[in-house]
Design a protein around this motif. Sequence first.
Motif, PDB file in Angstrom:
ATOM      1  N   VAL A  64       3.840   0.006  -5.210  1.00 30.23           N
ATOM      2  CA  VAL A  64       2.524   0.361  -4.697  1.00 30.23           C
ATOM      3  C   VAL A  64       1.438  -0.281  -5.560  1.00 30.23           C
ATOM      4  O   VAL A  64       1.432  -0.169  -6.778  1.00 30.23           O
ATOM      5  CB  VAL A  64       2.343   1.889  -4.624  1.00 30.23           C
ATOM      6  CG1 VAL A  64       0.925   2.250  -4.188  1.00 30.23           C
ATOM      7  CG2 VAL A  64       3.375   2.495  -3.688  1.00 30.23           C
TER       8      VAL A  64
ATOM      9  N   GLU B 102       0.805  -1.220   0.000  1.00 31.96           N
ATOM     10  CA  GLU B 102       0.000   0.000   0.000  1.00 31.96           C
ATOM     11  C   GLU B 102       0.837   1.268   0.000  1.00 31.96           C
ATOM     12  O   GLU B 102       0.397   2.299  -0.483  1.00 31.96           O
ATOM     13  CB  GLU B 102      -0.957  -0.012   1.187  1.00 31.96           C
ATOM     14  CG  GLU B 102      -1.982  -1.130   1.069  1.00 31.96           C
ATOM     15  CD  GLU B 102      -3.041  -1.073   2.142  1.00 31.96           C
ATOM     16  OE1 GLU B 102      -2.868  -0.341   3.138  1.00 31.96           O
ATOM     17  OE2 GLU B 102      -4.048  -1.769   1.974  1.00 31.96           O
ATOM     18  N   ASP B 103       2.044   1.184   0.582  1.00 31.44           N
ATOM     19  CA  ASP B 103       2.931   2.346   0.594  1.00 31.44           C
ATOM     20  C   ASP B 103       4.356   1.831   0.574  1.00 31.44           C
ATOM     21  O   ASP B 103       4.677   0.833   1.224  1.00 31.44           O
ATOM     22  CB  ASP B 103       2.693   3.192   1.849  1.00 31.44           C
ATOM     23  CG  ASP B 103       3.408   4.540   1.780  1.00 31.44           C
ATOM     24  OD1 ASP B 103       3.827   4.944   0.667  1.00 31.44           O
ATOM     25  OD2 ASP B 103       3.554   5.189   2.841  1.00 31.44           O
TER      26      ASP B 103
END
Length: 191
Positions: free
Chosen positions: A88, A80-81
């Motif tokens: 990502v 997600e990050d």
Amino acid sequence: ERDRTYEVGTKWALANDRLLLSSALFHTEKTNARTPGLVPGTTVLAGDQTVDGLELGVVGQITDRWQVLAGYTYMDSETEDSGTAAEVGEALANTPDHSFSLWTTVNVTDEITGGLGVNYVGERNNNNSNVRTAPDFITVDAMASYDITEWCTLQLNIYNLFDEEYIDRVGGGHFIPGAGRSATLSANFTF
């Protein structure tokens, strides 16, 4: 790094405890995950990753002499990050969507038992950017045991029975091949 896991599941015993069923849904969050830093060759703790999944299991005593054990896992993973923009939204390294195992044993006589197991692992990426993919694979294992006495058993296990060539582990920029066919003969003692 910090992990947080949420899980809910159930277990059922049916048919006079001859059939056991289990299932679980899980969600795992990893914060401060390792990710490449801005300086090439460095690693920082600044990533976020999640895995949502399902596990199913069956253990059954089909007859007095025939047992079966099976398990299935589904995992939907995502970065997600990350310090690397290409990671990502991609699946996590070495995290197959699907994996499955099935093992069965038969007591041929009161002294002799035979068994066969099948393992499936779905394709996996070698890094979180999904640059390379390790293909899915199936391996088959077998076993035979003989009860010499009530306290001594001789057992032969054969792993990767058909000598399947596969990639066992992935990581970074490398693959590690799986073990070829091998066998183990052991004597087991019960006290």
